[in-house]
Design an enzyme around this catalytic site. Structure first.
Site, PDB file in Angstrom:
ATOM      1  N   GLY A  12      15.218   0.851  22.215  1.00 22.75           N
ATOM      2  CA  GLY A  12      16.097   0.297  20.974  1.00 22.75           C
ATOM      3  C   GLY A  12      15.410  -0.798  20.103  1.00 22.75           C
ATOM      4  N   ASN A  62      13.491   9.202  22.133  1.00 16.91           N
ATOM      5  CA  ASN A  62      14.885   9.286  22.372  1.00 16.91           C
ATOM      6  C   ASN A  62      15.449   9.147  23.827  1.00 16.91           C
ATOM      7  OD1 ASN A  62      17.741  10.326  22.757  1.00 16.91           O
ATOM      8  ND2 ASN A  62      17.648  12.119  21.228  1.00 16.91           N
ATOM      9  N   VAL A  63      16.239   7.965  23.992  1.00 17.82           N
ATOM     10  CA  VAL A  63      16.476   7.715  25.640  1.00 17.82           C
ATOM     11  C   VAL A  63      17.423   8.701  26.337  1.00 17.82           C
ATOM     12  CG1 VAL A  63      16.229   5.298  25.252  1.00 17.82           C
ATOM     13  CG2 VAL A  63      18.504   6.367  24.991  1.00 17.82           C
ATOM     14  N   SER A 142      27.739  -4.965  27.907  1.00 15.58           N
ATOM     15  CA  SER A 142      28.465  -5.498  27.024  1.00 15.58           C
ATOM     16  C   SER A 142      29.760  -6.245  27.632  1.00 15.58           C
ATOM     17  CB  SER A 142      28.764  -4.424  26.132  1.00 15.58           C
ATOM     18  OG  SER A 142      30.124  -4.932  25.307  1.00 15.58           O
ATOM     19  N   TYR A 155      32.903   3.947  24.880  1.00 14.76           N
ATOM     20  CA  TYR A 155      31.808   2.805  25.216  1.00 14.76           C
ATOM     21  C   TYR A 155      32.247   1.761  26.257  1.00 14.76           C
ATOM     22  CZ  TYR A 155      29.308  -1.189  23.485  1.00 14.76           C
ATOM     23  OH  TYR A 155      28.132  -2.028  23.103  1.00 14.76           O
ATOM     24  N   ALA A 157      33.669   2.864  29.048  1.00 13.25           N
ATOM     25  CA  ALA A 157      33.442   3.461  30.275  1.00 13.25           C
ATOM     26  C   ALA A 157      31.790   3.442  30.309  1.00 13.25           C
ATOM     27  CB  ALA A 157      34.079   4.747  30.172  1.00 13.25           C
ATOM     28  N   LYS A 159      29.547   1.269  29.300  1.00 14.49           N
ATOM     29  CA  LYS A 159      28.957   0.026  29.653  1.00 14.49           C
ATOM     30  C   LYS A 159      29.685  -0.526  31.031  1.00 14.49           C
ATOM     31  CE  LYS A 159      26.703  -0.816  25.900  1.00 14.49           C
ATOM     32  NZ  LYS A 159      25.252  -0.936  26.106  1.00 14.49           N
TER      33      LYS A 159
HETATM   34  N1  LIG Z   1      25.799  -6.120  18.215  1.00 16.12           N
HETATM   35  C1  LIG Z   1      26.790  -6.267  19.467  1.00 16.12           C
HETATM   36  O1  LIG Z   1      27.964  -7.009  19.146  1.00 16.12           O
HETATM   37  C2  LIG Z   1      26.737  -5.749  20.784  1.00 16.12           C
HETATM   38  C3  LIG Z   1      27.607  -6.367  21.633  1.00 16.12           C
HETATM   39  C4  LIG Z   1      27.552  -5.833  23.075  1.00 16.12           C
HETATM   40  C5  LIG Z   1      26.583  -5.137  23.545  1.00 16.12           C
HETATM   41  N2  LIG Z   1      25.618  -4.631  22.379  1.00 16.12           N
HETATM   42  C6  LIG Z   1      24.727  -3.620  22.867  1.00 16.12           C
HETATM   43  O2  LIG Z   1      23.306  -4.187  22.633  1.00 16.12           O
HETATM   44  C7  LIG Z   1      22.531  -2.849  22.050  1.00 16.12           C
HETATM   45  C8  LIG Z   1      21.843  -3.067  20.769  1.00 16.12           C
HETATM   46  O3  LIG Z   1      22.890  -3.023  19.829  1.00 16.12           O
HETATM   47  P1  LIG Z   1      22.381  -3.691  18.321  1.00 16.12           P
HETATM   48  O4  LIG Z   1      23.801  -4.226  17.837  1.00 16.12           O
HETATM   49  O5  LIG Z   1      21.141  -4.552  18.380  1.00 16.12           O
HETATM   50  O6  LIG Z   1      22.421  -2.295  17.736  1.00 16.12           O
HETATM   51  P2  LIG Z   1      21.404  -1.686  16.422  1.00 16.12           P
HETATM   52  O7  LIG Z   1      22.097  -0.567  16.022  1.00 16.12           O
HETATM   53  O8  LIG Z   1      20.941  -2.945  15.522  1.00 16.12           O
HETATM   54  O9  LIG Z   1      20.193  -1.447  17.154  1.00 16.12           O
HETATM   55  C9  LIG Z   1      19.967  -0.330  18.092  1.00 16.12           C
HETATM   56  C10 LIG Z   1      18.670   0.323  18.206  1.00 16.12           C
HETATM   57  O10 LIG Z   1      18.942   1.260  19.273  1.00 16.12           O
HETATM   58  C11 LIG Z   1      17.979   2.467  18.666  1.00 16.12           C
HETATM   59  N3  LIG Z   1      18.484   3.785  19.350  1.00 16.12           N
HETATM   60  C12 LIG Z   1      19.881   4.241  19.258  1.00 16.12           C
HETATM   61  N4  LIG Z   1      20.105   5.463  19.987  1.00 16.12           N
HETATM   62  C13 LIG Z   1      18.751   5.667  20.311  1.00 16.12           C
HETATM   63  C14 LIG Z   1      18.257   6.584  21.105  1.00 16.12           C
HETATM   64  N5  LIG Z   1      19.064   7.764  21.812  1.00 16.12           N
HETATM   65  N6  LIG Z   1      17.169   6.461  21.434  1.00 16.12           N
HETATM   66  C15 LIG Z   1      16.250   5.588  21.059  1.00 16.12           C
HETATM   67  N7  LIG Z   1      16.723   4.583  20.348  1.00 16.12           N
HETATM   68  C16 LIG Z   1      17.986   4.649  19.904  1.00 16.12           C
HETATM   69  C17 LIG Z   1      18.215   2.505  17.365  1.00 16.12           C
HETATM   70  O11 LIG Z   1      17.736   3.376  16.436  1.00 16.12           O
HETATM   71  C18 LIG Z   1      18.239   0.961  16.871  1.00 16.12           C
HETATM   72  O12 LIG Z   1      16.989   0.373  16.433  1.00 16.12           O
HETATM   73  C19 LIG Z   1      23.448  -1.517  22.326  1.00 16.12           C
HETATM   74  O13 LIG Z   1      23.140  -1.083  23.866  1.00 16.12           O
HETATM   75  C20 LIG Z   1      24.979  -1.975  22.388  1.00 16.12           C
HETATM   76  O14 LIG Z   1      25.877  -1.466  22.753  1.00 16.12           O
HETATM   77  C21 LIG Z   1      25.773  -4.955  21.097  1.00 16.12           C
END
Ligand SMILES: NC(=O)c1ccc[n+]([C@@H]2O[C@H](COP(=O)([O-])OP(=O)(O)OC[C@H]3O[C@@H](n4cnc5c(N)ncnc54)[C@H](O)[C@@H]3O)[C@@H](O)[C@H]2O)c1
Length: 254
Positions: A12, A62-63, A142, A155, A157, A159
């Protein structure tokens, strides 16, 4: 450079938190595989790293696809000779009342946010055991793992599952010198949160003692610590990086 000669995969990492983690690990000497389903985005991050003098390569993954996840690990080992650090960042938020939620949406949220981390940890853990040189796994959870969020059923559940996956893996991999920890971001400014309504943002930030939202660098710095030699004896823990949000309810400020 504390991560010199360390090969790291960050899933990601074409965007947001993962992107910043990739930049941070590379800036500290790591050789980084920038893994994402968005290959062109991953390649742009690789260019950013190499232009800054770091070492990186892109991988499309794709994870939720076990074969592609295994290929991602093999590719990193082929390119950099080992896998020492694995950071599970790929994920996405989803809002729906549970009573309204479509079954396929539930499945997708759990598949990407929880099963994706299981598959990554399994592939990375197997490789690190075989290598026999220890390792570091960091999962992005999260605050939603602990704090129930209105319309956040799937979500939250997922996390919460990430946190328990992390703890169980810490028990199972500790004897191999592999640590497994999680970082739990609070509300963090990324492309995923850019469209958050002003009303939600204001209400949410009123509950954050720091009085601001998180920056991707806040999260990346915690990941760097857990991935570094400094955290050798830290295992099975969750570090919430949320400006104090999850410490308790902020009813009186000042
Ligand atoms: N931004 C927030 O406020 C926040 C808060 C808590 C947790 N998170 C967690 O942090 C992580 C990143 O979030 P972010 O805000 O940077 O999001 P983002 O959308 O900016 O980045 C997410 C990245 O993951 C990639 N991705 C999504 N599904 C995928 C898959 N199936 N296979 C491979 N790549 C995939 C996307 O292409 C993207 O590049 C996530 O796990 C999210 O739940 C974010």
């Amino acid at each position: 450079m504390e991560l010199e000669n360390k090969s790291a995969i960050v899933t990601g990492s074409a965007s947001g938190i993962g992107l910043e983690v990739a930049l941070t690990l590379a800036a500290n000497g790591g050789s980084v595989t920038v893994a994402d389903r968005n290959l062109s985005g991953a390649e742009a991050v690789v260019r950013q790293i190499t232009e800054a003098g770091g070492t990186a390569r892109a991988a499309e993954v794709n994870v939720t696809d076990k074969g592609r996840v295994a290929g991602m690990v093999e590719g990193a080992v082929a390119a950099f000779g080992s896998l020492d650090i694995f950071v599970n960042v790929a994920g996405f938020g989803f809002n729906s009342l549970i009573v309204d939620m479509a079954e396929e949406d539930w499945d997708l949220v759990l598949d990407v946010n929880l099963k994706g981390q299981f598959l990554g940890c399994q592939a990375a853990g197997r490789r690190m055991i075989d290598q026999g040189t220890g390792g570091r796994i960091v999962n992005i959870a999260s605050t939603a793992a602990n704090n129930a969020r209105y319309q956040g059923g799937a979500y939250c559940a997922a996390k919460a599952g990430v946190v328990q996956l992390t703890r169980v893996l810490a028990l199972e991999l500790g004897e191999f010198g592999i640590t497994v920890n999680a970082v739990g971001p609070g509300f963090t400014e990324t492309p995923a949160t850019v469209e958050t309504s002003d009303e939600y943002r204001t209400n949410f930030l009123a509950q954050v003692p720091a009085g601001r939202s998180g920056r991707p660098t806040d999260i990346a710095n915690a990941v760097l610590f857990l991935a570094s030699p400094l955290a050798e004896y830290v295992n099975g823990q969750v570090i919430y990086v949320d400006g104090g949000y999850s410490a308790g309810k902020l009813t009186v400020r000042g």
